[in-house]
Structure formats: C-alpha cells, structure tokens
Design an enzyme around this catalytic site. Sequence first.
Site, short mmCIF file in Angstrom:
data_model
loop_
_atom_site.label_atom_id
_atom_site.label_comp_id
_atom_site.label_asym_id
_atom_site.label_seq_id
_atom_site.Cartn_x
_atom_site.Cartn_y
_atom_site.Cartn_z
CG HIS A 1 49.23 71.46 4.74
ND1 HIS A 1 48.10 71.51 3.95
CD2 HIS A 1 49.22 70.25 5.34
CE1 HIS A 1 47.42 70.38 4.08
NE2 HIS A 1 48.08 69.58 4.91
CG ASP B 1 52.36 72.51 -1.89
OD1 ASP B 1 51.51 72.81 -1.02
OD2 ASP B 1 52.22 71.53 -2.67
CB ALA C 1 50.22 54.74 1.79
N GLY C 2 49.19 57.98 1.02
CA GLY C 2 49.65 59.36 0.94
C GLY C 2 50.98 59.49 0.23
CG LEU C 3 53.42 56.60 -0.27
CD1 LEU C 3 53.93 55.18 -0.48
CD2 LEU C 3 54.46 57.42 0.50
CB SER C 4 52.05 61.70 -4.57
OG SER C 4 51.91 62.76 -3.72
CB SER D 1 46.31 61.36 -7.86
OG SER D 1 46.75 62.37 -6.98
CD GLU E 1 45.47 65.75 -7.74
OE1 GLU E 1 46.36 65.15 -8.37
OE2 GLU E 1 44.81 65.23 -6.82
CG ASP F 1 51.79 65.72 -4.09
OD1 ASP F 1 52.54 65.90 -3.13
OD2 ASP F 1 50.54 65.70 -3.98
C1 GLA Z 1 49.08 67.09 -0.70
C2 GLA Z 1 49.07 68.08 -1.87
C3 GLA Z 1 50.39 68.86 -1.92
C4 GLA Z 1 50.74 69.46 -0.56
C5 GLA Z 1 50.59 68.41 0.55
C6 GLA Z 1 50.78 69.00 1.92
O1 GLA Z 1 50.01 66.07 -0.91
O2 GLA Z 1 48.86 67.42 -3.09
O3 GLA Z 1 50.33 69.84 -2.92
O4 GLA Z 1 49.97 70.60 -0.30
O5 GLA Z 1 49.34 67.77 0.52
O6 GLA Z 1 52.08 69.43 2.08
#
Ligand code: GLA
Length: 367
Positions: free
Chosen positions: A27, A29, A113-116, A118, A150, A162
């Site tokens: 949090h 970026d 899982a929060g590995l991006s 998208s 996005e 990401d």
């Molecule tokens: C998500 C967002 C990122 C970043 C993180 C938190 O992954 O896509 O841009 O803000 O949350 O660090």
Amino acid sequence: MPETAPEVDESSFRVWAPGRVNLIGEHTDYSGGLVLPVAIQHGIRLAARRREDDIVLESEGHGRAETVPADGGGPRAWGWARYAQAVAAELADAGRPAVGLTGTISSDLPPGAGLSSSAALEVALALALCAVAGFELQPLDLALLCQRAELRAVDVPCGILDQAACLLGSDEHAILLDCDSLEHRLIHVPAGAGLLIVDSGVPRSLENTAYGERRSELEQALRLVGADRSTEVEADALARLDGVAKRRLRHVVTENERVRRFAAALESGDLAAAGVVLCESHVSLRDDYEVSIPELDELVELAMETGALGARLLGGGFGGSVLVLARAEELEEVGRATAARYRERTGSGGNPLRVRASSGARLVRSG
Ligand code: GLA
C-alpha cells in the site's frame, strides 16, 4: 535429397507473463512510495496468432471464446474479457494500429491468492497485441498502460506495483522500485532465503474490498500534511495528525523505511533481520492500515510458531495469502506445519506454494 526446412507459421507466437509476490512495501505504490516485489515462476501463458479483424480469446477452463474489437471499442465486455477490451482500448489511445489476434490463455496462478493474475493477464495481452501490430513500448510505459487498463476494466485505482513487477522481474532478484520516479534497481535474493506463500482460503478481489477507500483516506492524509508523495513526509508531520489520517499515513511512512531496511538486510545476507521487518510490516498493515482479517493474522502467527523468520499479509489484504520467509532448508517443514495447523482450525485454505524470484514477461517464441 536436400533437407526441407520444417514448415513454420511465421504469425504464431507465445507470451509468458508471471504473477508477483511483493516482498515488502504494501500500500505504498499509489502514494509514490517504495516497493520490493519479485516476479514468480507461476503465471499466464498466451498462445496467439495474428488476424486482421477482432481479438478472439479462449481461456482454458473458462468455456466459450470471447471476442472484442481490435481497438477495444464496442459494447462493454464482461468477465475476464473486460481486461482484453481495456488493454486494447489503452493501446489504441497510445497509437497501436487495430490489428486483431486469436489466442488461448492458460494460467497456473492459484485464483484469489493475491498473486496478481489480473496484472499478468493485462501484460500478456498487451505484449501480444503489440507483437501482432509491430508496435513497441518500453517496459515501464507498458506497465503504466496496463495499470490504466485495470482502472478502465474494473474501476480499481491500483498502483504500479503488480504490472511493474510482472514486466521487470529478473531471476534471483527483487526489484527495488520508487513508484514516483520509477527509478529501480535489482536486489539479489540470497539462495538461503526461502519464500513461500500460504493461502487463507478467503478469496481476495480488489473490486469488492475497501482498497479504493484506503487510497482516498491516504490521499486525504497527504493533503493534510501538504505532501505529494509519501517518501517526502517528515516524521514530525505525523505528529500534527490524529485518528484515521495519522494511522494510514504512519503505515505508509514507516513501510517505506521498512522497504529500505529489508533491501539492506537482503544485500548483507541478514535473513533474521529481514524476517523481523516482515513481521513489523504485518503489524502495521493490521493496526494502522487495517487491511488484515483474522485468518491472515492467524496464518502469520502459525508461521512464526513453526519456525519462520518472518511473515506478513501479501498484496492488498482482506483475504488472499501470507508471505513467509524461512531459511531455505527449513522452508518445506515450515510450510507443511503452518498449512496443516491452519487447516485443522479453519477446515479450508492453507495451500503452501514455494515461490522463486523469476524473470519477467516476454515473448517466448516467434515463428
Ligand atoms: C494491490 C494493487 C497494488 C498495490 C497492492 C498493495 O495488489 O494492485 O497496486 O497497491 O495491492 O500494496
């Protein structure tokens, strides 16, 4: 008899776009702060071939093909096709000729899982669309374009983390990125540092969380202290704030400092110090930024009880996974024991996945 060359289809190629794990700098970026992600060995593959008109995509495991116009126009698409439409529309704005493609997408990223996943999808599509049209953008310009996609696709005002991680990734290295100047340098991840993620079983999607709310709270706090970016906030400015504004800004200011400390610990091979910083980050995300949930707190505790050097929630929070740092030789046992105890208590989640700092997105094969 002269040998004949195998028949090669000049127009077909493959793209690889990895997921990411942010080692630290969560949090930060979207306020021009510091982040330290790695691209990982899991990601999205897109096998594609040029065609003149539309973008026609199939996703393994997602049923029928989706079609969107090559310039991203037309009625608003749904589901994952929204990303293709948004990337194509952003590329059209950037001047890409409207050339289409036929593609098949496959992924080995665990969903939610929060590995991006998208960002990886956006980057894969962007690279493929650039390739078919002979259009080129520098990696960071492409990352910025995918970040805008996005927002266009799902209205999530995410930062650059990401997409930059996906494009700049490098084997055995993390990327120390200043999200304001976009200056970056690679930090070697020592072989002795074992990295693991363990999933909470609570799916994460930025679309349905308070991500946007946190971002506006932080922007409000920055306005109150008269700063444009979090790295320029002096410690005494925090003393002038209270309540939510103080907590949100304190997290980001201290997290920027933790990124520096963590990078220094990696560079000097002090894994114990790196672990301490990870745990501090989790406490700050939990108490000051308030993006944790009990399941993630529990996973962090279990990981520490089973011998991890450090652990913290990963990515945006509100679900998804925790990142665990352990000595490489102890990683398997830490992951196994953490996951087993977590499953015992909750009955779901707890899938350990070892991750390695890996290379970034690229065209894998042409012709
Ligand atoms: C998500 C967002 C990122 C970043 C993180 C938190 O992954 O896509 O841009 O803000 O949350 O660090």
